[in-house]
Design a protein around this motif. Structure first.
Motif, mmCIF file in Angstrom:
data_model
loop_
_atom_site.group_PDB
_atom_site.id
_atom_site.type_symbol
_atom_site.label_atom_id
_atom_site.label_comp_id
_atom_site.label_asym_id
_atom_site.label_seq_id
_atom_site.Cartn_x
_atom_site.Cartn_y
_atom_site.Cartn_z
ATOM 1 N N GLY A 303 0.987 -1.197 -0.029
ATOM 2 C CA GLY A 303 -0.077 0.263 -0.056
ATOM 3 C C GLY A 303 0.962 1.375 0.034
ATOM 4 O O GLY A 303 2.197 1.254 -0.209
ATOM 5 N N ASP A 304 0.227 2.372 0.326
ATOM 6 C CA ASP A 304 1.034 3.584 0.584
ATOM 7 C C ASP A 304 0.144 4.653 1.448
ATOM 8 O O ASP A 304 -0.960 4.283 1.763
ATOM 9 N N ALA A 305 1.024 5.904 1.690
ATOM 10 C CA ALA A 305 0.369 6.671 2.619
ATOM 11 C C ALA A 305 0.818 7.959 2.083
ATOM 12 O O ALA A 305 1.732 8.236 1.323
ATOM 13 N N VAL A 380 0.378 5.176 -6.864
ATOM 14 C CA VAL A 380 -0.635 4.593 -6.521
ATOM 15 C C VAL A 380 -1.607 5.627 -5.488
ATOM 16 O O VAL A 380 -2.895 5.450 -5.624
ATOM 17 N N SER A 384 -5.592 6.212 -6.635
ATOM 18 C CA SER A 384 -6.593 5.815 -5.684
ATOM 19 C C SER A 384 -6.978 6.984 -4.807
ATOM 20 O O SER A 384 -8.125 6.808 -4.374
ATOM 21 N N THR A 385 -6.356 7.657 -4.716
ATOM 22 C CA THR A 385 -7.005 8.690 -3.584
ATOM 23 C C THR A 385 -7.369 10.121 -3.746
ATOM 24 O O THR A 385 -7.800 10.912 -3.394
ATOM 25 N N LEU B 74 -0.058 -3.931 10.233
ATOM 26 C CA LEU B 74 -0.083 -2.885 9.430
ATOM 27 C C LEU B 74 -1.177 -1.971 9.819
ATOM 28 O O LEU B 74 -1.124 -0.733 10.029
ATOM 29 N N GLU B 91 -12.165 -0.710 -2.106
ATOM 30 C CA GLU B 91 -12.396 -0.756 -3.513
ATOM 31 C C GLU B 91 -11.514 -2.041 -3.804
ATOM 32 O O GLU B 91 -10.462 -2.003 -3.656
ATOM 33 N N ILE B 96 -8.914 2.518 1.645
ATOM 34 C CA ILE B 96 -8.370 3.736 1.884
ATOM 35 C C ILE B 96 -8.890 4.116 3.215
ATOM 36 O O ILE B 96 -9.945 4.164 3.465
ATOM 37 N N LYS B 103 -4.005 10.342 4.383
ATOM 38 C CA LYS B 103 -4.727 9.146 4.104
ATOM 39 C C LYS B 103 -3.779 8.031 3.719
ATOM 40 O O LYS B 103 -2.345 8.207 3.564
ATOM 41 N N CYS B 104 -4.021 6.711 4.021
ATOM 42 C CA CYS B 104 -3.203 5.666 3.412
ATOM 43 C C CYS B 104 -4.192 4.551 2.773
ATOM 44 O O CYS B 104 -5.346 4.379 2.867
ATOM 45 N N ARG B 105 -3.416 3.802 1.927
ATOM 46 C CA ARG B 105 -4.220 2.840 1.134
ATOM 47 C C ARG B 105 -3.446 1.552 1.621
ATOM 48 O O ARG B 105 -2.306 1.441 1.405
ATOM 49 N N LEU B 106 -4.054 0.680 1.817
ATOM 50 C CA LEU B 106 -3.723 -0.622 2.395
ATOM 51 C C LEU B 106 -4.421 -1.991 1.491
ATOM 52 O O LEU B 106 -5.604 -2.072 1.195
ATOM 53 N N ILE B 107 -3.427 -2.819 0.790
ATOM 54 C CA ILE B 107 -3.861 -4.047 -0.118
ATOM 55 C C ILE B 107 -3.932 -5.174 1.031
ATOM 56 O O ILE B 107 -2.992 -5.451 1.738
#
Lengths: 444, 444
Positions: A303-305, A380, A384-385, B74, B91, B96, B103-107
């Motif tokens: 993921g990313d932040a 990413v 996505s954001t 995480l 999604e 998200i 913000k952050c996105r976790l897979i």
């Protein structure tokens, strides 16, 4: 030897002398603390590992003078666990310790085998406020190189010139510098390096000292003696020339940002979980108009932040700048600054970044090398954001730049001190990544 | 799935579900926490390592229901480091997380691969005060055997008979037993063993529960489910017959002493530094007339110690008794008793010693095996210190007695349960010392 002493007083000198004891003494006698009681009512405790010697004194009711060398850990543990008035009585090499609910007998080493206190010849004398010396150690010790094979880099380098002094340390990727002034003037420049381990113990002792205490320093050819009321810390010096730290620090900066230390720390921690495990890189975009720093991290397949903190820019530039930095290095630097606000200064994304406290007891500086970041770094985030990230360019692969290398503008050229600092460290790091393409970090 | 939730509420359910996550999951999906949001405004978090499953719920503002499996560490770390209102939006397999500064996105993993909650068949229902269950776990968990090859001994054994229940654990050298009564009566005796690891996590959850909470227990053939308000802890049971604990505990005692727990603990710590490193033995002389317990330790070539604590004897005996005990075992038992005073009960120096709290929430008992101590044990104390020690006899070499062996008077004979408990442990211990002479501990 026979004496009565209050537990707290004995515990205090033992704890202090114990700081010099090695967990694995090279000679059995060095596992002992030497206690000497004089008829004038003074009791001293001495511990040594030959590189570092700590000698400290207190008062006691001494009935019979004498000396005894007792197992350091056992003696310290025992005294820490009793209360009230204690009697110590030595018969041959054994010491009977009597306290209010019992007694114990410890068998010691031969006191005459205990090394004598090291004495330097023709020492130069320097006096420094204990609290300032402590601040200097707090501000530099964390940048020493822990690797014992790095010799001179395992220490903190001190320089005195006329009435100015400085303490500096570096491991090749980060660098700390603290400067101050002295009451006396010295006609000849003085330069010496003290082992980080010795200074780490001195730092503990300084943290207990009174705000008004002065540390008297006697510098000789091979040893240095720090004297505080009741306590002497004597260390050998490190041999070898220390890298020319000052030439590594840029003199002018194109960018300067003031921001709140704790807020920056929290934001870094928040994004750190989504940085790659090995090389924890954060890309920081300093947005001049928005007066905010935006932090991006990314971990492949995880993921990313993105996070942001407010900042005040002080620069004539109108272009934003984006720099890749190692999160752990940044957090380490921030941890050793105590002021509420910090100042970040930088030039180009490939050149050193400087972090300073805003105010504070001494002039303090932390220099950290940037990391090149790969193309598409916060892609990413963008997809996505749809955050602020969408306006960002996409830099390159990760590579911590070496201090010496980066202080020079032209790529791959090295300035005079580079071989002194981290030539082999740099080599080690680059080997594993030599096949990757290095790219210049793009500025926004 | 889309929802808004207060950080503290989300952090709480994640911390709880995280307790079931293995640091090294056998299947990647088990490294995730499953989040399920329902349209009725409930959000649940589930973690499992297949042996233990924890499922916990809270309320949130759910816009769209759904589910997502996200990397447990995480997710928990991230949520612990943000503040205020959080939005979660899923999604595909990515989530998200939006908070007030970024913000952050976790897979994540595939939620349909996540194991379903285990369900036992025809469960027996038992209700117990959460605080009493917690006290039972505190009082027994520390005596389970940490060695995973010991199977049934790695758990806590529970027994229910009519309206009485008990929890017990032993590793062969020490034993803990807690007993209480139930509101309901059970016609058939119930006996089951729950893995110590599962109970350790349950204990953490119970420590957060309200004083008035009731724990509803559903016991099936292979699993047990502990239900608290908002949280279910489901564990597999351990197979195999648990040793007959109750037959190992002496029913009558010749000696009983009441003493202050903290004072006893401090004295044990003080003498512990001068006990032999490997087998930390203290010889305790219970002096009836002097109403004190005198503690002796000795370490070859290092020294020895003597200490004493006041005690109140309650016995018809007029002879003092002297018992060798392992200091670490004693300290461990005392650490898990919360009352100010304790009662020590014993018979002969080769037989189990019992330590109980004086009062407390439940009936609690700690049994520890004595250690045979060598001849001349506190000789040095006598020669050098001329203390109370001078009237003492001099016992024998160190050997922790096995519980099963010692409950029987005749030497080396074993009672019925001995093979179940610690046959191999005992063998392991004795091999290295089989050449030494064992002697009966002399009583004063």
């Amino acid at each position: 030897m026979k004496l009565n002493i209050e537990q707290s007083k004995l515990a205090e000198i033992l704890e202090t002398a114990y700081l010099a004891i090695s967990p694995k003494p090279t000679d059995p006698i060095l596992g002992n603390i030497l206690l000497i009681a004089n008829e004038d009512g003074m009791v001293s405790a001495t511990g040594t590992n030959l590189n570092l010697t700590i000698h400290t004194t207190t008062t006691a009711n001494v009935e019979t003078s004498g000396q005894v060398a007792l197992p350091a850990k056992l003696l310290t543990d025992t005294i820490n666990n009793v209360r009230g008035e204690i009697t110590l009585e030595v018969e041959n090499q054994a010491c009977i310790i009597t306290h209010n609910s019992g007694k114990c007998r410890l068998i010691g080493g031969k006191p005459d085998e205990f090394p004598t206190l090291p004495k330097g010849e023709n020492p130069i004398e320097v006096n420094l406020s204990a609290k300032k010396l402590q601040a200097a150690l707090e501000g530099t010790l964390y940048c020493t190189n822990g690797d014992e094979t790095k010799l001179v880099l395992t220490g903190v380098n001190f320089k005195i010139d006329t009435n100015k002094w400085q303490a500096a340390s570096t491991n090749g990727h980060k660098l700390a510098l603290v400067t101050g002034s002295l009451d006396s003037e010295y006609s000849e420049p003085i330069d010496f390096t003290v082992p980080g381990k010795s200074l780490g113990e001195l730092n503990k002792i300084l943290s207990q000292s009174a705000d008004t205490s002065v540390c008297n320093i006697l510098l000789s050819n091979k040893t240095i003696e720090f004297s505080l009321p009741n306590t002497k810390v004597i260390s050998r010096l490190l041999e070898g020339e220390y890298p020319k730290i000052n030439s590594l620090i840029p003199r002018t900066f194109e960018y300067e940002f003031t921001l709140e230390r704790k807020g920056f720390e929290s934001a870094l921690k928040r994004v750190s979980y989504l940085a790659e495990r090995k090389q924890k890189v954060v890309k920081i975009l300093w947005e001049l108009e928005a007066t905010q720093a935006t932090l991006y991290t990314e971990a492949t397949d995880i993921g990313d932040a993105v996070d942001s903190v407010l900042m005040k820019p002080a620069t004539s530039h109108s272009e934003n700048i984006s720099i890749g930095l190692n999160i752990d290095y940044l957090l380490e630097g921030l941890k050793h600054i105590s002021t509420d606000e910090i100042v970040v200064r930088c030039n180009k994304p490939t050149q050193p970044v400087i972090i300073c406290p805003m105010g504070g007891l001494l002039n303090q500086l932390y220099l950290v090398m940037p990391v090149e970041i790969k193309q598409g770094f916060e892609k990413v985030n963008n997809q996505s954001t749809k955050t602020e990230a969408s306006t960002q360019p996409e830099p390159s692969t990760e590579e911590v730049t070496d201090i010496a290398q980066a202080t020079n503008d032209s790529e791959n050229s090295q300035i005079e001190t580079s071989s002194l600092i981290a030539k082999d460290t740099t080599k080690g790091k680059s080997t594993s990544r030599s096949s990757r393409t290095k790219k210049e970090v793009a500025t926004a």
